[in-house]
Design a protein around this motif. Structure first.
Motif, PDB file in Angstrom:
ATOM      1  N   ALA A 200       0.834  -1.202   0.000  1.00  0.00           N
ATOM      2  CA  ALA A 200       0.000   0.000   0.000  1.00  0.00           C
ATOM      3  C   ALA A 200       0.867   1.250   0.000  1.00  0.00           C
ATOM      4  N   LEU A 201       1.931   1.242   0.793  1.00  0.00           N
ATOM      5  CA  LEU A 201       2.849   2.380   0.803  1.00  0.00           C
ATOM      6  C   LEU A 201       3.587   2.479  -0.531  1.00  0.00           C
ATOM      7  N   ASN A 202       4.020   1.343  -1.088  1.00  0.00           N
ATOM      8  CA  ASN A 202       4.700   1.358  -2.383  1.00  0.00           C
ATOM      9  C   ASN A 202       3.813   1.967  -3.470  1.00  0.00           C
ATOM     10  N   LEU A 203       2.505   1.702  -3.389  1.00  0.00           N
ATOM     11  CA  LEU A 203       1.581   2.257  -4.377  1.00  0.00           C
ATOM     12  C   LEU A 203       1.593   3.780  -4.324  1.00  0.00           C
ATOM     13  N   LEU A 204       1.493   4.343  -3.118  1.00  0.00           N
ATOM     14  CA  LEU A 204       1.502   5.798  -3.004  1.00  0.00           C
ATOM     15  C   LEU A 204       2.840   6.384  -3.460  1.00  0.00           C
ATOM     16  N   VAL A 205       3.918   5.700  -3.100  1.00  0.00           N
ATOM     17  CA  VAL A 205       5.249   6.174  -3.487  1.00  0.00           C
ATOM     18  C   VAL A 205       5.377   6.248  -5.008  1.00  0.00           C
TER      19      VAL A 205
ATOM     20  N   GLY B 191      15.337   8.873  -7.074  1.00  0.00           N
ATOM     21  CA  GLY B 191      16.124   8.452  -5.914  1.00  0.00           C
ATOM     22  C   GLY B 191      15.281   8.361  -4.654  1.00  0.00           C
ATOM     23  N   TRP B 192      14.370   9.334  -4.450  1.00  0.00           N
ATOM     24  CA  TRP B 192      13.521   9.299  -3.254  1.00  0.00           C
ATOM     25  C   TRP B 192      12.622   8.071  -3.288  1.00  0.00           C
ATOM     26  N   ARG B 193      12.069   7.752  -4.466  1.00  0.00           N
ATOM     27  CA  ARG B 193      11.197   6.578  -4.569  1.00  0.00           C
ATOM     28  C   ARG B 193      11.946   5.297  -4.230  1.00  0.00           C
ATOM     29  N   GLU B 194      13.166   5.177  -4.715  1.00  0.00           N
ATOM     30  CA  GLU B 194      13.943   3.971  -4.441  1.00  0.00           C
ATOM     31  C   GLU B 194      14.230   3.839  -2.950  1.00  0.00           C
ATOM     32  N   ARG B 195      14.580   4.946  -2.303  1.00  0.00           N
ATOM     33  CA  ARG B 195      14.857   4.898  -0.863  1.00  0.00           C
ATOM     34  C   ARG B 195      13.583   4.569  -0.082  1.00  0.00           C
ATOM     35  N   ALA B 196      12.466   5.141  -0.506  1.00  0.00           N
ATOM     36  CA  ALA B 196      11.201   4.907   0.207  1.00  0.00           C
ATOM     37  C   ALA B 196      10.783   3.438   0.107  1.00  0.00           C
ATOM     38  N   LYS B 197      10.898   2.860  -1.067  1.00  0.00           N
ATOM     39  CA  LYS B 197      10.511   1.455  -1.230  1.00  0.00           C
ATOM     40  C   LYS B 197      11.450   0.522  -0.461  1.00  0.00           C
ATOM     41  N   GLU B 198      12.694   0.900  -0.360  1.00  0.00           N
ATOM     42  CA  GLU B 198      13.636   0.089   0.404  1.00  0.00           C
ATOM     43  C   GLU B 198      13.316   0.162   1.891  1.00  0.00           C
ATOM     44  N   GLN B 199      13.008   1.369   2.386  1.00  0.00           N
ATOM     45  CA  GLN B 199      12.671   1.532   3.794  1.00  0.00           C
ATOM     46  C   GLN B 199      11.328   0.891   4.143  1.00  0.00           C
TER      47      GLN B 199
ATOM     48  N   ASP C  41      -7.041  -6.488   3.088  1.00  0.00           N
ATOM     49  CA  ASP C  41      -7.196  -6.525   1.636  1.00  0.00           C
ATOM     50  C   ASP C  41      -7.789  -5.231   1.097  1.00  0.00           C
ATOM     51  N   ALA C  42      -8.605  -4.553   1.916  1.00  0.00           N
ATOM     52  CA  ALA C  42      -9.232  -3.299   1.485  1.00  0.00           C
ATOM     53  C   ALA C  42      -8.332  -2.094   1.739  1.00  0.00           C
ATOM     54  N   LEU C  43      -7.200  -2.325   2.380  1.00  0.00           N
ATOM     55  CA  LEU C  43      -6.327  -1.223   2.763  1.00  0.00           C
ATOM     56  C   LEU C  43      -5.774  -0.483   1.552  1.00  0.00           C
ATOM     57  N   LEU C  44      -5.327  -1.224   0.546  1.00  0.00           N
ATOM     58  CA  LEU C  44      -4.685  -0.610  -0.601  1.00  0.00           C
ATOM     59  C   LEU C  44      -5.641   0.342  -1.311  1.00  0.00           C
ATOM     60  N   LYS C  45      -6.897  -0.074  -1.488  1.00  0.00           N
ATOM     61  CA  LYS C  45      -7.856   0.777  -2.201  1.00  0.00           C
ATOM     62  C   LYS C  45      -8.301   1.952  -1.344  1.00  0.00           C
ATOM     63  N   ALA C  46      -8.279   1.799  -0.015  1.00  0.00           N
ATOM     64  CA  ALA C  46      -8.567   2.935   0.851  1.00  0.00           C
ATOM     65  C   ALA C  46      -7.469   3.989   0.722  1.00  0.00           C
ATOM     66  N   PHE C  47      -6.226   3.537   0.666  1.00  0.00           N
ATOM     67  CA  PHE C  47      -5.104   4.447   0.453  1.00  0.00           C
ATOM     68  C   PHE C  47      -5.254   5.173  -0.880  1.00  0.00           C
ATOM     69  N   LEU C  48      -5.720   4.462  -1.877  1.00  0.00           N
ATOM     70  CA  LEU C  48      -5.876   5.042  -3.205  1.00  0.00           C
ATOM     71  C   LEU C  48      -6.924   6.159  -3.196  1.00  0.00           C
TER      72      LEU C  48
END
Length: 739
Positions: free
Chosen positions: A57-62, A92-100, A207-214
């Motif tokens: 879910a966080l990766n999607l927003l990133v 670069g920020w996206r790569e660091r965020a997905k790694e963290q 399972d509904a978390l990702l779409k709520a984030f969206l």
């Protein structure tokens, strides 16, 4: 007419180069987004998010955040950690965020929600130059370690509203809250959203978390989209980049994109392409294509209603006027327009060839759509307006606006949540011929000393009286009694609420109208002989001697709490062998069947005796109606020449006016009456309805494409202006009674 259409098309094509030349100017005119993401990592997340779907879910927003936006990620349990430092978004920020994001876990011992919002307020300011918002996820409530001598959780809650949230409101920051699981403090999360102008969302499970984030992301970062229907979407010449989000079911096939030329793109082939970025996660694919081919694209993947395509383009669709939080009966006034170079596109040659459609989906899943554009009545300023005044269902509403031209398509999909901080309770006291009405605050966040409720009573003689509803300090609410003070008949009660939160935020609500007919219908007592027999009420399949055992059998909830010795289970399993109901039931069924067969035979014999009577009646009716029809036809033929003359002299005659077989009643309907998800046309205004407010003739098309009646629930028409406003309430007037 065809020539005019052809000329309009030529003019439209000639204007395309003018439309698609001001991309940089549009981007410069808009504020970049500042989105802070706060994620709960308390120990309870082991149960509510066992698969740790917070990571995708966080990766999607990133991945969805646009370049040059500003973002950071905080996690919280007992302590608050800035997991991804606040910075401008780039590769670069996206790569660091997905790694963290991989370090997200569920090891926190407590839930320091106040501290998380306090830390995330760093560098927030009204003059920051960013459009600022926060997305907060939690599955619980404020929970801090015990502090001797005081209630630490209550103290932290008070600090949240007294010191932390004011920072957000002063800086104009919207906090969108997402509650995961039933254990989440719904009341608290709604209050946070209400105080800051954000939106509250519920995710029933991980399972509904990702779409709520969206949904929260769409309100935090407005992005341009093109319609994606059945995994098909059109890319026009103005699109410089698109990002396709395709959800993948567990065990589903791998996603592929098919270009207009037939080329196939996959996660593997994208690695060798400079203009394609493909992010493959556990349950979705996110594909970004720069300088895409113009034409029809197709996603070869699972079809999901939330699959979408967002674009970067010179031509944009704007939707204004939709708040994040809605209240019952409060008007929602939408303004929709195409923009180019920061200016509204008002050229008739373009708007005349563009269909603007509004689709609204209610919390219960039912939806309705309406064609807003009419080539014969286009808005002079290029802005299409629509008002809805009767939204009343608590939950999430989905608003989808689509503009489809000859060579382009645009779509905006936005979510808004309807909440009701005050509840209305109606109690019929039939024996006293009165209806008791009380309005109560659902939480302590409502300042009942500043809030007010006004009641308008309409009597059977059509007169009305407006009163300020009495506040009861002991009840911590407002109450009144509706009685038949003007005799029997129908009484209508409309409430107008102006609420004030503890933080000073005001809101207005118009609950559903209360209608009662006096004298009240008293409940009927059930006669003893009408009560079901003991044998009919029993759910056991055994004989009469099993009734005692059935009565002693515990209910499922009780049985779960009662410890059962293992030795007794075989005896319970052996009981059905001793009970053989079938041999006793079969003879009774056979006997009843025989009796029913005798009755049917008697009825058949009776019908056979009287068949000639029905034949004579049918022939008689045929002769009478046939003769009447022949006489009418001859008379009609003689008067045919007179009808055009009547039409010229007095307009359309009454006889001709009814030829279409339609009337206002044919269009009447209540959205809440639909139970089968069917579709109907929107009702026309009733003849005796109050006149709608004067509006430009171009605000909505006269030709509507309607999926379902929205009049009573969505009120896409102007509706009742009196009920849609609080003008009659005069909240600030000194008089308590007005008539």
């Amino acid at each position: 007419m065809m020539i005019n259409r052809w000329l309009s098309g030529v003019m439209f094509l000639s204007l395309l180069p003018f439309l698609f030349t001001y991309s940089s100017l549009i981007q410069a005119a808009e504020k970049p987004s500042d989105v802070r993401i706060i994620v709960d990592i308390s120990g309870s997340m082991k149960e509510t998010d066992p698969a740790n779907l917070r990571v995708p879910a966080l990766n999607l927003l990133v991945e969805l955040l646009p370049d040059n936006a500003r973002s950071g990620v905080w996690t919280f349990g007992h302590y608050v950690n800035m997991m991804v430092p606040l910075d401008l978004v780039d590769k670069g920020w996206r790569e660091r965020a997905k790694e963290q994001a991989k370090s997200i876990n569920s090891v926190g011992l407590y839930t320091n929600l106040t501290g998380a919002l306090e830390k995330a307020s760093w560098q927030l300011a009204a003059d920051s130059g960013f459009d600022q918002s926060v997305i907060l996820l939690t599955d619980g409530r404020i929970d801090m370690p015990a502090d001797a001598g005081r209630d630490i959780n209550e103290a932290e809650r008070k600090r949240l509203f007294d010191k932390v949230l004011p920072r957000y409101t002063e800086a104009g920051v919207r906090v969108h809250t997402v509650g995961l699981s039933a254990a989440a403090d719904t009341e608290l999360l709604q209050q946070i959203a209400l105080e800051t102008g954000g939106m509250y969302l519920e995710a029933s499970d991980a399972d509904a978390l990702l779409k709520a984030f969206l949904k929260a992301f769409d309100r935090a970062v407005p992005v341009e989209q093109v319609p994606m229907d059945d995994n098909l979407f059109e890319i026009d010449a103005s699109v410089s980049e698109f990002t396709a989000l395709v959800f993948r079911k567990a065990g589903g096939r791998q996603t592929r994109l098919i270009s207009p030329a037939g080329a196939e793109l996959s996660a593997a082939s994208a690695q060798a392409m400079d203009n394609v970025r493909w992010h493959e996660d556990v349950n979705f694919d996110l594909i970004t294509v720069s300088e895409p081919e113009v034409g029809s694209w197709r996603a070869d993947a699972d079809i999901d209603p939330d699959n979408r395509v967002q674009i970067l383009s010179d031509l944009t669709l704007s939707v204004d006027g939709l708040p994040n939080t809605l209240f019952s009966g409060t008007p929602v006034d939408l303004a929709m327009a195409l923009y180019n170079a920061g200016e509204v596109v008002s050229e008739k040659a373009i708007l005349g060839l563009t269909d603007f459609t509004l689709k609204v989906t209610a919390p219960d899943g039912r939806s309705g759509s309406k064609l807003l554009s009419d080539p014969e009545a286009l808005p002079e300023d290029g802005v299409f307006r629509e008002s809805m005044t009767r939204l009343s269902q608590i939950g999430e509403y989905r608003f989808e606006v689509t503009a489809v031209g000859r060579t382009f398509q645009r779509r905006q999909v936005l979510t808004a949540s309807l909440m009701e901080p005050l509840s209305v309770e109606v109690i019929d006291v039939a024996e006293e011929e009165r209806v008791h009405v009380q309005v109560l605050a659902k939480s302590d966040n409502v300042d009942t000393t500043l809030s007010r409720v006004i009641a308008k009573v309409t009597y059977p003689d059509a007169s009305s009286l407006i009163n300020t509803m009495a506040y009861d300090p002991a009840l911590k609410g407002w109450q009144m009694d509706l009685t038949a003070e003007k005799g029997p008949g129908r009484y209508e009660l409309v409430l107008n609420i102006r609420g004030v939160t503890a933080g000073g935020t005001t809101f207005k609500s118009h609950p559903e109208e209360i209608v009662r007919d006096f004298p009240l219908i008293k409940p009927q007592a059930i006669a003893p002989e009408e009560l079901p027999s003991e044998e009919e009420a029993s759910n056991t399949a055994g004989a009469a001697d099993d009734s005692e055992a059935a009565q002693s059998t515990p209910e499922p909830g009780v049985e779960e709490k009662t410890e059962q010795p293992p030795a007794e289970k075989p005896e319970e399993a052996a009981e059905p062998e001793a009970v053989q109901p079938e041999p006793e039931i079969v003879p009774d069924l056979a006997k009843r069947f025989a009796e029913q067969a005798d009755v049917v035979e008697e009825e058949t014999e009776d019908e056979g005796i009287a068949w000639w009577v029905y034949l004579l009646l049918a022939l008689g009716n045929l002769a009478i109606f046939g003769g009447a029809g022949a006489w009418w036809f001859m008379r009609r033929k003689k008067t045919a020449k007179a009808e055009p003359e009547a039409e010229v002299k007095g307009g359309i005659s009454d006889e001709l006016a009814g030829d279409d077989g339609l009337s206002d009643d044919d269009f009447a309907g209540d959205f809440d009456d639909f139970s089968d998800g069917g579709e109907e046309e929107i009702p026309l205004p009733e003849d005796d309805a109050p006149a709608a407010p004067a509006r430009a003739p171009s605000t909505m098309g006269s030709d509507a494409d309607i999926d379902v009646s929205l009049d009573d629930d969505f009120d896409l028409d102007a509706g009742d202006a009196e009920e849609a406003s609080d003008d009659w309430g005069e909240f600030d007037a000194d008089e308590d009674n007005k008539s």
